[in-house]
Write a protein that holds these residues in place. Structure first.
Motif, PDB file in Angstrom:
ATOM      1  N   LEU A 170      60.553  19.163  47.518  1.00 13.36           N
ATOM      2  CA  LEU A 170      62.051  19.447  47.968  1.00 13.36           C
ATOM      3  C   LEU A 170      62.417  20.376  49.034  1.00 13.36           C
ATOM      4  N   ASP A 171      61.551  20.641  49.761  1.00 11.10           N
ATOM      5  CA  ASP A 171      61.426  21.680  50.867  1.00 11.10           C
ATOM      6  C   ASP A 171      62.006  22.859  50.629  1.00 11.10           C
ATOM      7  N   LEU A 172      61.552  23.420  49.339  1.00 12.68           N
ATOM      8  CA  LEU A 172      61.945  24.884  48.911  1.00 12.68           C
ATOM      9  C   LEU A 172      60.489  25.587  49.108  1.00 12.68           C
ATOM     10  N   ASP A 173      60.896  27.101  49.572  1.00 14.08           N
ATOM     11  CA  ASP A 173      59.995  27.882  49.594  1.00 14.08           C
ATOM     12  C   ASP A 173      59.376  28.081  48.080  1.00 14.08           C
ATOM     13  N   CYS A 174      58.327  28.237  48.191  1.00 16.18           N
ATOM     14  CA  CYS A 174      57.808  28.832  46.567  1.00 16.18           C
ATOM     15  C   CYS A 174      56.454  29.832  46.898  1.00 16.18           C
ATOM     16  N   LYS A 175      56.632  30.858  46.108  1.00 14.64           N
ATOM     17  CA  LYS A 175      55.229  31.765  46.148  1.00 14.64           C
ATOM     18  C   LYS A 175      54.956  32.269  44.759  1.00 14.64           C
ATOM     19  N   TYR A 176      54.021  32.804  44.448  1.00 16.07           N
ATOM     20  CA  TYR A 176      53.667  33.134  43.414  1.00 16.07           C
ATOM     21  C   TYR A 176      52.603  34.253  43.119  1.00 16.07           C
ATOM     22  N   GLU A 177      52.377  34.996  42.307  1.00 19.87           N
ATOM     23  CA  GLU A 177      51.670  36.096  42.178  1.00 19.87           C
ATOM     24  C   GLU A 177      51.178  36.060  40.510  1.00 19.87           C
ATOM     25  N   TYR A 178      49.962  36.691  40.333  1.00 20.30           N
ATOM     26  CA  TYR A 178      49.399  36.859  39.071  1.00 20.30           C
ATOM     27  C   TYR A 178      49.544  38.370  38.610  1.00 20.30           C
ATOM     28  N   GLU A 179      50.126  38.739  37.612  1.00 22.04           N
ATOM     29  CA  GLU A 179      50.487  39.897  37.070  1.00 22.04           C
ATOM     30  C   GLU A 179      49.500  40.152  35.759  1.00 22.04           C
ATOM     31  N   ILE A 180      48.742  41.313  35.871  1.00 21.19           N
ATOM     32  CA  ILE A 180      47.840  41.444  34.795  1.00 21.19           C
ATOM     33  C   ILE A 180      48.653  42.142  33.644  1.00 21.19           C
ATOM     34  N   SER A 181      49.582  43.373  33.751  1.00 22.03           N
ATOM     35  CA  SER A 181      49.954  43.738  32.992  1.00 22.03           C
ATOM     36  C   SER A 181      51.496  43.841  32.918  1.00 22.03           C
ATOM     37  N   GLY A 182      52.058  42.714  32.978  1.00 23.66           N
ATOM     38  CA  GLY A 182      53.439  42.598  33.033  1.00 23.66           C
ATOM     39  C   GLY A 182      54.292  42.732  31.508  1.00 23.66           C
ATOM     40  N   LYS A 183      55.461  42.508  31.701  1.00 16.83           N
ATOM     41  CA  LYS A 183      56.377  42.713  30.142  1.00 16.83           C
ATOM     42  C   LYS A 183      55.788  41.402  29.281  1.00 16.83           C
ATOM     43  N   HIS A 184      55.214  40.420  30.039  1.00 16.45           N
ATOM     44  CA  HIS A 184      55.196  39.185  29.247  1.00 16.45           C
ATOM     45  C   HIS A 184      53.533  39.103  29.036  1.00 16.45           C
ATOM     46  N   GLY A 185      52.860  40.124  29.368  1.00 17.53           N
ATOM     47  CA  GLY A 185      51.349  40.097  29.490  1.00 17.53           C
ATOM     48  C   GLY A 185      50.770  39.627  30.709  1.00 17.53           C
ATOM     49  N   PRO A 186      49.393  39.374  30.639  1.00 20.05           N
ATOM     50  CA  PRO A 186      49.001  38.475  32.116  1.00 20.05           C
ATOM     51  C   PRO A 186      49.596  37.174  32.070  1.00 20.05           C
ATOM     52  N   CYS A 187      50.193  37.053  33.292  1.00 25.83           N
ATOM     53  CA  CYS A 187      50.803  36.053  33.684  1.00 25.83           C
ATOM     54  C   CYS A 187      51.220  35.510  35.081  1.00 25.83           C
ATOM     55  N   TYR A 188      51.368  34.453  35.544  1.00 30.69           N
ATOM     56  CA  TYR A 188      51.942  33.854  36.879  1.00 30.69           C
ATOM     57  C   TYR A 188      53.255  33.951  36.921  1.00 30.69           C
ATOM     58  N   ASN A 189      53.949  34.822  37.796  1.00 28.88           N
ATOM     59  CA  ASN A 189      55.131  34.716  38.377  1.00 28.88           C
ATOM     60  C   ASN A 189      55.444  33.956  39.542  1.00 28.88           C
ATOM     61  N   ILE A 190      56.074  33.087  39.571  1.00 28.46           N
ATOM     62  CA  ILE A 190      56.669  31.938  40.474  1.00 28.46           C
ATOM     63  C   ILE A 190      58.019  32.198  41.066  1.00 28.46           C
ATOM     64  N   PHE A 191      58.100  32.409  42.443  1.00 26.29           N
ATOM     65  CA  PHE A 191      59.323  32.811  42.857  1.00 26.29           C
ATOM     66  C   PHE A 191      59.789  31.659  43.974  1.00 26.29           C
ATOM     67  N   ILE A 192      61.124  30.885  43.739  1.00 25.36           N
ATOM     68  CA  ILE A 192      61.662  29.959  44.603  1.00 25.36           C
ATOM     69  C   ILE A 192      62.825  30.472  45.464  1.00 25.36           C
ATOM     70  N   GLY A 193      62.936  30.683  46.510  1.00 26.40           N
ATOM     71  CA  GLY A 193      64.085  31.307  47.059  1.00 26.40           C
ATOM     72  C   GLY A 193      64.739  30.230  48.049  1.00 26.40           C
ATOM     73  N   VAL A 194      66.188  30.380  47.890  1.00 28.26           N
ATOM     74  CA  VAL A 194      67.002  29.595  48.742  1.00 28.26           C
ATOM     75  C   VAL A 194      68.064  30.384  49.392  1.00 28.26           C
ATOM     76  N   GLU A 195      68.196  30.315  50.670  1.00 30.14           N
ATOM     77  CA  GLU A 195      69.438  31.250  51.420  1.00 30.14           C
ATOM     78  C   GLU A 195      70.635  30.625  51.098  1.00 30.14           C
ATOM     79  N   ASP A 196      71.651  31.501  50.629  1.00 24.95           N
ATOM     80  CA  ASP A 196      72.781  30.993  50.170  1.00 24.95           C
ATOM     81  C   ASP A 196      73.642  30.971  51.455  1.00 24.95           C
ATOM     82  N   PRO A 197      74.342  30.065  52.185  1.00 25.30           N
ATOM     83  CA  PRO A 197      75.179  30.250  53.205  1.00 25.30           C
ATOM     84  C   PRO A 197      76.431  30.696  53.017  1.00 25.30           C
TER      85      PRO A 197
END
Length: 87
Positions: free
Chosen positions: A53-80
């Motif tokens: 869909l031509d969206l920017d997507c990044k992710y990170e692995y978090e060892i001790s987050g509030k949801h335990g060990p997990c991946y956080n996926i971030f998709i950002g869209v510039e709001d005109p």
């Protein structure tokens, strides 16, 4: 159109094995969708879907987050509709 793409990603992600989903305004007024999952396969599926869909997507692995060990996926869209300051 970008808003429709974000909604499409949300509808797609809901059917997958996710733990948490959140939408918020990020730095400089960009709209950000954060999806949390424990599965690397889900990360790859969402990343592929977002790129189609031509969206920017990044992710990170978090060892001790509030949801335990997990991946956080971030998709950002510039709001005109948000005014930005000149740099």
């Amino acid at each position: 159109m970008l808003q429709a793409n974000m909604k499409s990603v949300i509808k797609y992600a809901i059917e997958l094995d996710i733990d948490y989903i959140e939408s918020f305004l990020g730095y400089e007024g960009d709209k950000v969708l954060e999806i949390t999952t424990k599965s690397k396969d889900v990360v790859e599926l969402i990343e592929s879907y977002a790129k189609n869909l031509d969206l920017d997507c990044k992710y990170e692995y978090e060892i001790s987050g509030k949801h335990g060990p997990c991946y956080n996926i971030f998709i950002g869209v510039e709001d005109p509709s948000v005014f930005k300051l000149k740099k």
